[in-house]
Design a protein around this motif. Structure first.
Motif, PDB file in Angstrom:
ATOM      1  N   UNK A  29       0.805  -1.229   0.000  1.00  0.00           N
ATOM      2  CA  UNK A  29       0.000   0.000   0.000  1.00  0.00           C
ATOM      3  C   UNK A  29       0.841   1.283   0.000  1.00  0.00           C
ATOM      4  N   UNK A  30       1.982   1.277   0.665  1.00  0.00           N
ATOM      5  CA  UNK A  30       2.821   2.478   0.673  1.00  0.00           C
ATOM      6  C   UNK A  30       3.428   2.744  -0.702  1.00  0.00           C
ATOM      7  N   UNK A  31       3.666   1.694  -1.450  1.00  0.00           N
ATOM      8  CA  UNK A  31       4.155   1.860  -2.820  1.00  0.00           C
ATOM      9  C   UNK A  31       3.046   2.411  -3.710  1.00  0.00           C
ATOM     10  N   UNK A  32       1.847   1.879  -3.561  1.00  0.00           N
ATOM     11  CA  UNK A  32       0.720   2.401  -4.332  1.00  0.00           C
ATOM     12  C   UNK A  32       0.459   3.867  -4.003  1.00  0.00           C
ATOM     13  N   UNK A  33       0.591   4.230  -2.739  1.00  0.00           N
ATOM     14  CA  UNK A  33       0.404   5.631  -2.353  1.00  0.00           C
ATOM     15  C   UNK A  33       1.474   6.509  -2.999  1.00  0.00           C
ATOM     16  N   UNK A  34       2.697   6.007  -3.076  1.00  0.00           N
ATOM     17  CA  UNK A  34       3.771   6.768  -3.704  1.00  0.00           C
ATOM     18  C   UNK A  34       3.504   6.967  -5.193  1.00  0.00           C
ATOM     19  N   UNK A  35       2.982   5.943  -5.852  1.00  0.00           N
ATOM     20  CA  UNK A  35       2.639   6.074  -7.266  1.00  0.00           C
ATOM     21  C   UNK A  35       1.583   7.152  -7.477  1.00  0.00           C
ATOM     22  N   UNK A  36       0.578   7.183  -6.612  1.00  0.00           N
ATOM     23  CA  UNK A  36      -0.446   8.219  -6.718  1.00  0.00           C
ATOM     24  C   UNK A  36       0.154   9.601  -6.486  1.00  0.00           C
ATOM     25  N   UNK A  37       1.117   9.682  -5.566  1.00  0.00           N
ATOM     26  CA  UNK A  37       1.780  10.954  -5.274  1.00  0.00           C
ATOM     27  C   UNK A  37       2.556  11.467  -6.481  1.00  0.00           C
ATOM     28  N   UNK A  38       3.160  10.548  -7.211  1.00  0.00           N
ATOM     29  CA  UNK A  38       3.961  10.944  -8.376  1.00  0.00           C
ATOM     30  C   UNK A  38       3.105  11.239  -9.594  1.00  0.00           C
ATOM     31  N   UNK A  39       1.842  10.868  -9.541  1.00  0.00           N
ATOM     32  CA  UNK A  39       0.975  11.071 -10.692  1.00  0.00           C
ATOM     33  C   UNK A  39       0.489  12.512 -10.759  1.00  0.00           C
ATOM     34  N   UNK A  40      -0.007  12.906 -11.914  1.00  0.00           N
ATOM     35  CA  UNK A  40      -0.527  14.254 -12.083  1.00  0.00           C
ATOM     36  C   UNK A  40       0.537  15.210 -12.597  1.00  0.00           C
ATOM     37  N   UNK A  41       0.136  16.100 -13.449  1.00  0.00           N
ATOM     38  CA  UNK A  41       1.083  17.057 -13.990  1.00  0.00           C
ATOM     39  C   UNK A  41       2.055  16.417 -14.953  1.00  0.00           C
ATOM     40  N   UNK A  42       2.982  17.223 -15.421  1.00  0.00           N
ATOM     41  CA  UNK A  42       3.971  16.753 -16.385  1.00  0.00           C
ATOM     42  C   UNK A  42       5.348  16.714 -15.748  1.00  0.00           C
ATOM     43  N   UNK A  43       6.074  15.637 -16.058  1.00  0.00           N
ATOM     44  CA  UNK A  43       7.472  15.504 -15.668  1.00  0.00           C
ATOM     45  C   UNK A  43       8.260  15.106 -16.906  1.00  0.00           C
ATOM     46  N   UNK A  44       9.511  15.535 -16.968  1.00  0.00           N
ATOM     47  CA  UNK A  44      10.338  15.225 -18.129  1.00  0.00           C
ATOM     48  C   UNK A  44      10.476  13.713 -18.241  1.00  0.00           C
ATOM     49  N   UNK A  45      10.436  13.201 -19.457  1.00  0.00           N
ATOM     50  CA  UNK A  45      10.466  11.769 -19.697  1.00  0.00           C
ATOM     51  C   UNK A  45      11.891  11.220 -19.698  1.00  0.00           C
ATOM     52  N   UNK A  46      11.970   9.896 -19.740  1.00  0.00           N
ATOM     53  CA  UNK A  46      13.216   9.143 -19.922  1.00  0.00           C
ATOM     54  C   UNK A  46      14.260   9.399 -18.828  1.00  0.00           C
TER      55      UNK A  46
END
Length: 357
Positions: A29-46
């Motif tokens: 669950x803490x990993x899933x929460x981290x994924x949600x935290x990183x989601x949204x907006x734009x971040x540079x790829x690669x």
């Protein structure tokens, strides 16, 4: 704000448990929460994103100031990229016959990496300097692939552990022959938890040059990393990662999972729990007459031998795999989400099936 609606449906029963692989477990669950935290907006790829940049500092805190992480999709990809980075086109890799790179990667090191694997039979999955010497020769023989790397697994495919002193002896021996050392650490967290030492104690501190760092088996949704420990031993990692189809465009979602595991102690909590459940399982199995435990239970795996018909009946109740079907050998794996009730229920089922013999 209400959560977004979805048409996705659950297609499995989350109450079903098994001992087939720690890959069967979901994400922590803490990993899933981290994924949600990183989601949204734009971040540079690669890999030019903030999460991958922050991961580098976390990796250095575990493996020293010279360490550099290259996130990848999976363990086979990590191994193939890492081994390519420390070999020439004519190079070969010495490994245990039971090594994952030899047995369970579909020939990827050979087919995708162009590497020759020089295997050595081992009684417990562990190489030694003496065993390495069975293949460490012929550097000037153009008719033989040149031994350039020794690859070890910690913990091994048989669930056994190298001590830091054993790995140091391997590194010293390999380096004395001009070879480099790769460590397949798909379950490195379980090894560190069992040895009760930091991961650096048996990696960069004893001479390992490059590491495949596992995340998936310890609570990540997906994702591993190649960690370069000796910059002088490696060349063109970025190009090799791309060439090997392991460069994630949205790398932040790999990196943030490793951050969630490694920034504090989630990696260690998960590994300790899995190891403890394996010990509980081994204790229960030892009390069952007619079942033999084959190897020391040092991490989160239990290898056992039991009658073939018992295994077939038990597999209808719990998922697990034969290790050597002809011999009757099986492997039972515990994960970060294995519970005491899971273990006790499995042992009870084993007793019931053995009683029908």
């Amino acid at each position: 704000m209400n959560p977004p609606k979805t048409d996705a449906r659950r297609h499995h029963d989350p109450a079903v448990r098994g001992f087939a692989s720690d890959n069967y477990a979901g994400a922590h669950p803490e990993v899933l929460a981290a994924l949600a935290l990183a989601n949204g907006g734009h971040q540079v790829a690669y890999g030019e994103d903030d999460y991958t940049d922050n991961l580098q500092g976390i990796i250095r805190s575990h493996f020293g100031a010279g360490a550099e992480a290259f996130p990848v999709f999976n363990g086979t990809g990590a191994n193939v990229v890492a081994l390519q980075a420390v070999t020439d086109r004519w190079g070969a890799v010495i490994c245990a016959e039971s090594a994952h790179i030899n047995v369970d990667e579909g020939g990827a090191p050979e087919r995708m990496g162009g590497l020759k694997l020089l295997t050595v039979p081992t009684p417990d999955g562990k190489l030694t300097p003496e065993l390495i010497d069975r293949q460490a020769f012929g550097w000037d023989d153009e008719h033989r692939a040149m031994p350039q790397v020794v690859s070890i697994t910690q913990n091994t495919e048989l669930g056994t552990l190298y001590t830091p002193a054993e790995i140091r002896a391997i590194c010293d021996h390999a380096h004395a022959h001009g070879m480099k050392v790769h460590l397949d650490g798909s379950r490195i967290s379980n090894a560190a938890a069992s040895l009760d030492v930091p991961m650096r104690t048996f990696t960069n501190a004893v001479g390992v040059d490059i590491l495949s760092l596992g995340g998936t088996k310890n609570g990540a949704l997906f994702g591993e990393a190649v960690v370069v420990l000796n910059q002088d031993a490696v060349s063109h990692m970025k190009h090799l990662r791309k060439l090997s189809m392991q460069l994630a465009s949205k790398m932040r979602f790999v990196s943030v999972q490793l951050e969630a595991l490694l920034a504090k102690d989630l990696w260690l909590r998960n590994a300790r729990h899995a190891n403890e459940m394996a010990q509980r399982l081994a204790e229960g199995v030892r009390a069952v007459h007619g079942v033999e435990i084959l190897h020391p239970v040092q991490a989160n795996a239990v290898f056992a031998r039991l009658p073939h018909d018992v295994t077939l009946r038990l597999q209808k109740r719990y998922r697990f795999y034969f290790w050597d079907e002809a011999a009757g050998d099986v492997r039972w794996m515990c994960a970060f989400d294995t519970t005491e009730d899971d273990v006790d229920g499995f042992v009870a089922a084993l007793k019931e099936e053995m009683a029908q013999q």
